[in-house]
Design a protein around this motif. Structure first.
Motif, PDB file in Angstrom:
ATOM      1  N   ASP A 274       0.826  -1.206   0.000  1.00  0.00           N
ATOM      2  CA  ASP A 274       0.000   0.000   0.000  1.00  0.00           C
ATOM      3  C   ASP A 274       0.863   1.260   0.000  1.00  0.00           C
ATOM      4  O   ASP A 274       2.092   1.201  -0.113  1.00  0.00           O
ATOM      5  N   ARG A 275       0.196   2.390   0.124  1.00  0.00           N
ATOM      6  CA  ARG A 275       0.870   3.684  -0.014  1.00  0.00           C
ATOM      7  C   ARG A 275       1.928   3.892   1.063  1.00  0.00           C
ATOM      8  O   ARG A 275       2.907   4.607   0.843  1.00  0.00           O
ATOM      9  N   SER A 276       1.713   3.277   2.207  1.00  0.00           N
ATOM     10  CA  SER A 276       2.676   3.431   3.307  1.00  0.00           C
ATOM     11  C   SER A 276       3.811   2.406   3.239  1.00  0.00           C
ATOM     12  O   SER A 276       4.756   2.490   4.023  1.00  0.00           O
ATOM     13  N   GLY A 277       3.684   1.462   2.318  1.00  0.00           N
ATOM     14  CA  GLY A 277       4.705   0.426   2.189  1.00  0.00           C
ATOM     15  C   GLY A 277       4.375  -0.860   2.914  1.00  0.00           C
ATOM     16  O   GLY A 277       5.173  -1.813   2.889  1.00  0.00           O
ATOM     17  N   SER A 278       3.215  -0.918   3.542  1.00  0.00           N
ATOM     18  CA  SER A 278       2.795  -2.150   4.210  1.00  0.00           C
ATOM     19  C   SER A 278       2.459  -3.208   3.164  1.00  0.00           C
ATOM     20  O   SER A 278       1.870  -2.901   2.128  1.00  0.00           O
ATOM     21  N   THR A 279       2.830  -4.458   3.467  1.00  0.00           N
ATOM     22  CA  THR A 279       2.651  -5.532   2.502  1.00  0.00           C
ATOM     23  C   THR A 279       1.655  -6.574   2.987  1.00  0.00           C
ATOM     24  O   THR A 279       1.443  -6.748   4.191  1.00  0.00           O
ATOM     25  N   ARG A 280       1.061  -7.256   2.032  1.00  0.00           N
ATOM     26  CA  ARG A 280       0.103  -8.327   2.315  1.00  0.00           C
ATOM     27  C   ARG A 280       0.323  -9.425   1.294  1.00  0.00           C
ATOM     28  O   ARG A 280       0.670  -9.147   0.146  1.00  0.00           O
ATOM     29  N   TYR A 281       0.073 -10.677   1.735  1.00  0.00           N
ATOM     30  CA  TYR A 281       0.305 -11.815   0.866  1.00  0.00           C
ATOM     31  C   TYR A 281      -0.831 -12.822   0.962  1.00  0.00           C
ATOM     32  O   TYR A 281      -1.453 -12.973   2.006  1.00  0.00           O
ATOM     33  N   ALA A 282      -1.044 -13.520  -0.141  1.00  0.00           N
ATOM     34  CA  ALA A 282      -1.937 -14.670  -0.100  1.00  0.00           C
ATOM     35  C   ALA A 282      -1.271 -15.757   0.744  1.00  0.00           C
ATOM     36  O   ALA A 282      -0.039 -15.885   0.751  1.00  0.00           O
ATOM     37  N   ASP A 283      -2.091 -16.553   1.432  1.00  0.00           N
ATOM     38  CA  ASP A 283      -1.535 -17.620   2.273  1.00  0.00           C
ATOM     39  C   ASP A 283      -0.668 -18.580   1.456  1.00  0.00           C
ATOM     40  O   ASP A 283       0.308 -19.123   1.961  1.00  0.00           O
ATOM     41  N   SER A 284      -1.029 -18.773   0.199  1.00  0.00           N
ATOM     42  CA  SER A 284      -0.324 -19.738  -0.645  1.00  0.00           C
ATOM     43  C   SER A 284       1.123 -19.337  -0.954  1.00  0.00           C
ATOM     44  O   SER A 284       1.913 -20.185  -1.378  1.00  0.00           O
ATOM     45  N   VAL A 285       1.458 -18.067  -0.745  1.00  0.00           N
ATOM     46  CA  VAL A 285       2.812 -17.614  -1.096  1.00  0.00           C
ATOM     47  C   VAL A 285       3.575 -17.015   0.083  1.00  0.00           C
ATOM     48  O   VAL A 285       4.741 -16.644  -0.064  1.00  0.00           O
ATOM     49  N   LYS A 286       2.931 -16.927   1.236  1.00  0.00           N
ATOM     50  CA  LYS A 286       3.595 -16.337   2.407  1.00  0.00           C
ATOM     51  C   LYS A 286       4.880 -17.075   2.726  1.00  0.00           C
ATOM     52  O   LYS A 286       4.917 -18.299   2.730  1.00  0.00           O
ATOM     53  N   GLY A 287       5.922 -16.311   2.991  1.00  0.00           N
ATOM     54  CA  GLY A 287       7.216 -16.896   3.306  1.00  0.00           C
ATOM     55  C   GLY A 287       8.044 -17.250   2.097  1.00  0.00           C
ATOM     56  O   GLY A 287       9.225 -17.585   2.230  1.00  0.00           O
ATOM     57  N   ARG A 288       7.446 -17.207   0.908  1.00  0.00           N
ATOM     58  CA  ARG A 288       8.178 -17.543  -0.325  1.00  0.00           C
ATOM     59  C   ARG A 288       8.306 -16.356  -1.270  1.00  0.00           C
ATOM     60  O   ARG A 288       9.306 -16.217  -1.960  1.00  0.00           O
ATOM     61  N   PHE A 289       7.299 -15.513  -1.313  1.00  0.00           N
ATOM     62  CA  PHE A 289       7.294 -14.350  -2.214  1.00  0.00           C
ATOM     63  C   PHE A 289       7.471 -13.077  -1.404  1.00  0.00           C
ATOM     64  O   PHE A 289       7.002 -12.976  -0.261  1.00  0.00           O
ATOM     65  N   THR A 290       8.123 -12.093  -2.018  1.00  0.00           N
ATOM     66  CA  THR A 290       8.304 -10.790  -1.374  1.00  0.00           C
ATOM     67  C   THR A 290       8.003  -9.683  -2.372  1.00  0.00           C
ATOM     68  O   THR A 290       8.606  -9.639  -3.450  1.00  0.00           O
TER      69      THR A 290
ATOM     70  N   TYR B 231       0.426 -10.747 -13.279  1.00  0.00           N
ATOM     71  CA  TYR B 231       0.077  -9.398 -13.695  1.00  0.00           C
ATOM     72  C   TYR B 231       0.363  -8.407 -12.571  1.00  0.00           C
ATOM     73  O   TYR B 231       0.086  -8.674 -11.394  1.00  0.00           O
ATOM     74  N   CYS B 232       0.874  -7.263 -12.962  1.00  0.00           N
ATOM     75  CA  CYS B 232       1.046  -6.131 -12.069  1.00  0.00           C
ATOM     76  C   CYS B 232      -0.228  -5.291 -12.134  1.00  0.00           C
ATOM     77  O   CYS B 232      -0.815  -5.140 -13.209  1.00  0.00           O
ATOM     78  N   ALA B 233      -0.670  -4.764 -11.003  1.00  0.00           N
ATOM     79  CA  ALA B 233      -1.895  -3.972 -10.973  1.00  0.00           C
ATOM     80  C   ALA B 233      -1.714  -2.770 -10.058  1.00  0.00           C
ATOM     81  O   ALA B 233      -0.904  -2.797  -9.131  1.00  0.00           O
ATOM     82  N   ALA B 234      -2.508  -1.732 -10.312  1.00  0.00           N
ATOM     83  CA  ALA B 234      -2.396  -0.505  -9.528  1.00  0.00           C
ATOM     84  C   ALA B 234      -3.717   0.238  -9.518  1.00  0.00           C
ATOM     85  O   ALA B 234      -4.526   0.120 -10.441  1.00  0.00           O
ATOM     86  N   ASP B 235      -3.921   1.017  -8.457  1.00  0.00           N
ATOM     87  CA  ASP B 235      -5.114   1.851  -8.357  1.00  0.00           C
ATOM     88  C   ASP B 235      -4.881   2.881  -7.271  1.00  0.00           C
ATOM     89  O   ASP B 235      -4.250   2.565  -6.246  1.00  0.00           O
ATOM     90  N   TRP B 236      -5.422   4.057  -7.449  1.00  0.00           N
ATOM     91  CA  TRP B 236      -5.277   5.077  -6.415  1.00  0.00           C
ATOM     92  C   TRP B 236      -6.349   4.933  -5.340  1.00  0.00           C
ATOM     93  O   TRP B 236      -6.292   5.552  -4.295  1.00  0.00           O
ATOM     94  N   ARG B 237      -7.371   4.116  -5.626  1.00  0.00           N
ATOM     95  CA  ARG B 237      -8.459   3.925  -4.685  1.00  0.00           C
ATOM     96  C   ARG B 237      -8.293   2.602  -3.941  1.00  0.00           C
ATOM     97  O   ARG B 237      -7.518   1.743  -4.318  1.00  0.00           O
ATOM     98  N   GLY B 238      -9.104   2.423  -2.931  1.00  0.00           N
ATOM     99  CA  GLY B 238      -9.241   1.125  -2.294  1.00  0.00           C
ATOM    100  C   GLY B 238      -8.336   0.905  -1.098  1.00  0.00           C
ATOM    101  O   GLY B 238      -7.424   1.672  -0.826  1.00  0.00           O
ATOM    102  N   SER B 239      -8.611  -0.197  -0.407  1.00  0.00           N
ATOM    103  CA  SER B 239      -7.915  -0.532   0.820  1.00  0.00           C
ATOM    104  C   SER B 239      -6.605  -1.250   0.582  1.00  0.00           C
ATOM    105  O   SER B 239      -5.775  -1.345   1.486  1.00  0.00           O
ATOM    106  N   CYS B 240      -6.418  -1.785  -0.610  1.00  0.00           N
ATOM    107  CA  CYS B 240      -5.230  -2.568  -0.937  1.00  0.00           C
ATOM    108  C   CYS B 240      -5.227  -3.908  -0.190  1.00  0.00           C
ATOM    109  O   CYS B 240      -4.172  -4.509  -0.014  1.00  0.00           O
ATOM    110  N   ALA B 241      -6.383  -4.366   0.242  1.00  0.00           N
ATOM    111  CA  ALA B 241      -6.467  -5.709   0.820  1.00  0.00           C
ATOM    112  C   ALA B 241      -6.160  -6.735  -0.261  1.00  0.00           C
ATOM    113  O   ALA B 241      -6.411  -6.498  -1.450  1.00  0.00           O
ATOM    114  N   ILE B 242      -5.634  -7.885   0.129  1.00  0.00           N
ATOM    115  CA  ILE B 242      -5.171  -8.868  -0.848  1.00  0.00           C
ATOM    116  C   ILE B 242      -6.315  -9.359  -1.739  1.00  0.00           C
ATOM    117  O   ILE B 242      -6.109  -9.635  -2.933  1.00  0.00           O
TER     118      ILE B 242
END
Length: 124
Positions: A52-68, A94-105
């Motif tokens: 997100d805009r602050s740099g906080s990250t979120r991951y799908a459970d399927s990739v946690k610990g493997r993807f960054t 795919y890379c995606a972007a939007d100025w709106r939204g919560s940025c939840a996974i």
């Protein structure tokens, strides 16, 4: 005009690594939610990672610990480091972007702007 261009995909064996890049233009990455989603043939799109805009990250459970996920706002570029790859990670990414939204996974597949995708293939 928002433009996203992915690169870095390829074919690797199980356990291998890849680094995907997404060059962004037309907007400041520092002010947008950005993320990666993937789609395998015959399967639904899956949100993989978000930053997100602050740099906080979120991951799908399927990739946690493997993807960054990370981004370089000075270069307007988003990255996804893929480690310990499995055959089930095979998909178009795919890379995606939007100025709106919560940025939840679970919102990444619905962001307003996408790139053309880069293929990741993992063989066993």
């Amino acid at each position: 005009q928002v433009h996203l261009v992915e690169s870095g995909g390829g074919s690797v064996q199980t356990g291998g690594s890849l680094r995907l890049s997404c060059a962004a233009s037309g907007f400041p990455t520092s002010r947008y939610c950005m993320g990666w989603f993937r789609q395998a043939p015959g399967k639904e799109r899956e949100g993989v990672a978000a930053i997100d805009r602050s740099g906080s990250t979120r991951y799908a459970d399927s990739v946690k610990g493997r993807f960054t996920i990370s981004k370089d706002n000075a270069k307007n570029t988003l990255y996804l480091q893929l480690n310990s790859l499995k055959p089930e990670d095979t998909a178009m990414y795919y890379c995606a972007a939007d100025w709106r939204g919560s940025c939840a996974i679970d919102t990444i597949t619905r962001l307003n702007y996408w790139g053309q995708g880069t293929q990741v293939t993992v063989s066993s």
